[in-house]
Scaffold this active site. Structure first.
Site, short mmCIF file in Angstrom:
data_model
loop_
_atom_site.label_atom_id
_atom_site.label_comp_id
_atom_site.label_asym_id
_atom_site.label_seq_id
_atom_site.Cartn_x
_atom_site.Cartn_y
_atom_site.Cartn_z
N ARG A 39 -6.06 -41.83 -101.82
CA ARG A 39 -6.54 -41.26 -100.55
C ARG A 39 -5.36 -40.91 -99.65
O ARG A 39 -5.36 -39.89 -98.97
CB ARG A 39 -7.47 -42.27 -99.87
CG ARG A 39 -8.58 -41.63 -99.10
CD ARG A 39 -9.69 -42.56 -98.72
NE ARG A 39 -9.22 -43.89 -98.40
CZ ARG A 39 -9.92 -44.99 -98.59
NH1 ARG A 39 -11.13 -44.92 -99.10
NH2 ARG A 39 -9.44 -46.16 -98.28
N ILE A 85 -10.40 -53.49 -89.05
CA ILE A 85 -11.41 -53.77 -90.08
C ILE A 85 -12.59 -54.51 -89.45
O ILE A 85 -12.46 -55.09 -88.37
CB ILE A 85 -10.83 -54.64 -91.22
CG1 ILE A 85 -10.27 -55.98 -90.68
CG2 ILE A 85 -9.75 -53.89 -91.98
CD1 ILE A 85 -9.91 -56.98 -91.76
N TYR A 147 -14.68 -59.55 -84.53
CA TYR A 147 -14.25 -58.20 -84.11
C TYR A 147 -14.23 -58.07 -82.58
O TYR A 147 -13.28 -57.54 -82.00
CB TYR A 147 -15.22 -57.19 -84.74
CG TYR A 147 -14.86 -55.74 -84.56
CD1 TYR A 147 -14.04 -55.09 -85.47
CD2 TYR A 147 -15.38 -55.00 -83.50
CE1 TYR A 147 -13.74 -53.74 -85.33
CE2 TYR A 147 -15.09 -53.65 -83.35
CZ TYR A 147 -14.27 -53.03 -84.27
OH TYR A 147 -13.97 -51.69 -84.11
N1 CAA Z 1 -29.73 -58.89 -80.52
C1 CAA Z 1 -30.55 -59.94 -80.72
N2 CAA Z 1 -31.01 -60.29 -81.92
C2 CAA Z 1 -30.63 -59.55 -82.97
C3 CAA Z 1 -29.80 -58.44 -82.84
C4 CAA Z 1 -29.36 -58.11 -81.54
N3 CAA Z 1 -28.55 -57.05 -81.33
N4 CAA Z 1 -29.60 -57.91 -84.05
C5 CAA Z 1 -30.30 -58.66 -84.93
N5 CAA Z 1 -30.92 -59.64 -84.25
C6 CAA Z 1 -31.80 -60.68 -84.83
C7 CAA Z 1 -32.79 -60.07 -85.77
O1 CAA Z 1 -33.92 -59.59 -85.04
C8 CAA Z 1 -33.14 -61.23 -86.65
O2 CAA Z 1 -34.00 -62.09 -85.99
P1 CAA Z 1 -35.15 -62.87 -86.79
O3 CAA Z 1 -34.45 -63.66 -87.83
O4 CAA Z 1 -35.81 -63.67 -85.73
O5 CAA Z 1 -36.01 -61.78 -87.36
C9 CAA Z 1 -31.80 -61.98 -86.80
O6 CAA Z 1 -31.03 -61.55 -85.66
C10 CAA Z 1 -31.07 -61.63 -88.05
O7 CAA Z 1 -30.79 -60.22 -88.03
P2 CAA Z 1 -30.36 -59.46 -89.33
O8 CAA Z 1 -31.46 -59.44 -90.32
O9 CAA Z 1 -29.78 -58.12 -88.96
O10 CAA Z 1 -29.22 -60.44 -89.88
P3 CAA Z 1 -28.23 -60.22 -91.03
O11 CAA Z 1 -27.52 -61.49 -91.22
O12 CAA Z 1 -28.84 -59.55 -92.20
O13 CAA Z 1 -27.20 -59.14 -90.42
C11 CAA Z 1 -25.55 -58.31 -89.02
C12 CAA Z 1 -26.53 -59.44 -89.27
C13 CAA Z 1 -24.59 -58.19 -90.22
C14 CAA Z 1 -24.76 -58.64 -87.81
C15 CAA Z 1 -26.31 -56.97 -88.86
O14 CAA Z 1 -27.29 -57.13 -87.86
C16 CAA Z 1 -25.40 -55.85 -88.49
O15 CAA Z 1 -24.70 -55.29 -89.32
N6 CAA Z 1 -25.35 -55.50 -87.18
C17 CAA Z 1 -24.51 -54.41 -86.70
C18 CAA Z 1 -23.24 -54.94 -86.18
C19 CAA Z 1 -22.45 -53.78 -85.61
O16 CAA Z 1 -22.87 -53.09 -84.71
N7 CAA Z 1 -21.25 -53.57 -86.14
C20 CAA Z 1 -20.46 -52.49 -85.65
C21 CAA Z 1 -19.63 -51.97 -86.76
S1 CAA Z 1 -18.81 -50.47 -86.31
C22 CAA Z 1 -17.65 -51.00 -85.25
O17 CAA Z 1 -17.44 -52.16 -85.02
C23 CAA Z 1 -16.83 -49.90 -84.63
C24 CAA Z 1 -16.79 -50.05 -83.17
O18 CAA Z 1 -15.75 -50.42 -82.64
C25 CAA Z 1 -17.96 -49.66 -82.36
#
Ligand code: CAA
Length: 240
Positions: A39, A85, A147
């Site tokens: 890449r 990351i 992060y």
């Molecule tokens: N607020 C409150 N509760 C939340 C929530 C939120 N934002 N997101 C999820 N939950 C809750 C869910 O409703 C769930 O509740 P229940 O168990 O009561 O149903 C519980 O938390 C578990 O949620 P998940 O099924 O999503 O849990 P998981 O373990 O499978 O995944 C996670 C968790 C990996 C964090 C996933 O939610 C995720 O990937 N979230 C996105 C995180 C994100 O935005 N990353 C940004 C990457 S890009 C970046 O970082 C660049 C930048 O600078 C902007």
């Protein structure tokens, strides 16, 4: 002679757009990468910008590679700390390794690059350091204690180093991108991402060029009175 700019994580995504933007603005650009050689090779063929491979979390490797870049291109006057990351997961599931890796790359990388380049900038009386923070360092994000802590740390690091560089002509600023259309954001589960995009007032993801243009401005002569600032580029998702 053209000033030399070094962009970490520079061979794809936001980093590539920053490299291309800085080159178009007249800088001699060096890119850093750590992942795929193929890449990086394709990046160099596309852009004419040479790439150096090392992990920015490695202090000695950073010092050695910056010395090699300076021997080849001349003193580095501009650094864009873009390498970053994610290892997302709720605290209950997050391993110590996932915590440490993100802190070491995202925040440790800024320290290592500054140690390698800031003394020279200070001595020469001119420099620009732009650190890529994040909306998630400003506002926090569910599943990102590593992060968010690292990016929040970058914002503090920026304000502290800005004070040390100010009287030597070295500005230190941060950009806090929101959700940008990159591989990193594409890795967020689609249902989660849909809910995030619904909260962006502009109504869409950002694109890498929109971050790059802000970086290029902060690296310009015109931005000499801006230091210690954080520019939010997030489509209005977090106003602060
Ligand atoms: N607020 C409150 N509760 C939340 C929530 C939120 N934002 N997101 C999820 N939950 C809750 C869910 O409703 C769930 O509740 P229940 O168990 O009561 O149903 C519980 O938390 C578990 O949620 P998940 O099924 O999503 O849990 P998981 O373990 O499978 O995944 C996670 C968790 C990996 C964090 C996933 O939610 C995720 O990937 N979230 C996105 C995180 C994100 O935005 N990353 C940004 C990457 S890009 C970046 O970082 C660049 C930048 O600078 C902007």
């Amino acid at each position: 002679m053209a000033r030399v700019a070094l962009v970490t994580g520079g061979t794809r995504g936001i980093g590539e757009a920053i490299c291309v933007g800085l080159k178009a603005a007249g800088f001699t650009v060096a890119a850093n990468y750590v992942g795929s050689d193929d890449r990086a090779k394709a990046f160099t063929e596309r852009t004419g910008i040479k790439a150096w491979k090392w992990n920015v979390a490695d202090h000695q490797a950073t010092l050695d590679n910056v010395a090699a870049i300076e021997a080849e291109l001349g003193p580095v006057d501009v650094v864009v700390n873009n390498a970053g990351i994610t290892r997302d997961g709720t605290l209950l599931k997050m391993t110590f390794e996932a915590w440490k890796e993100v802190i070491d790359v995202n925040l440790g990388g800024c320290f290592n690059l500054a140690k390698a380049t800031f003394p020279g900038m200070r001595q020469r009386g001119w420099g620009r350091i732009v650190n890529i923070g994040s909306i998630n360092g400003q506002a926090g994000q569910y599943g990102q204690v590593n992060y968010a802590a690292a990016k929040s740390g970058i914002h503090g690091f920026t304000k502290a180093l800005a004070q040390e560089g100010a009287k030597f002509g070295v500005t230190v600023n941060a950009i806090a991108p929101g959700y940008i259309d990159t591989d990193m954001v594409a890795a967020v589960p689609p249902d989660v991402l849909e809910k995030i995009v619904a909260k962006i007032p502009v109504g869409r993801l950002g694109n890498a060029g929109e971050i790059a243009r802000a970086v290029v401005f902060l690296c310009s002569e015109d931005a000499g009175f801006i230091t210690g600032s954080t520019m939010s580029v997030n489509g209005g998702q977090h106003m602060y």
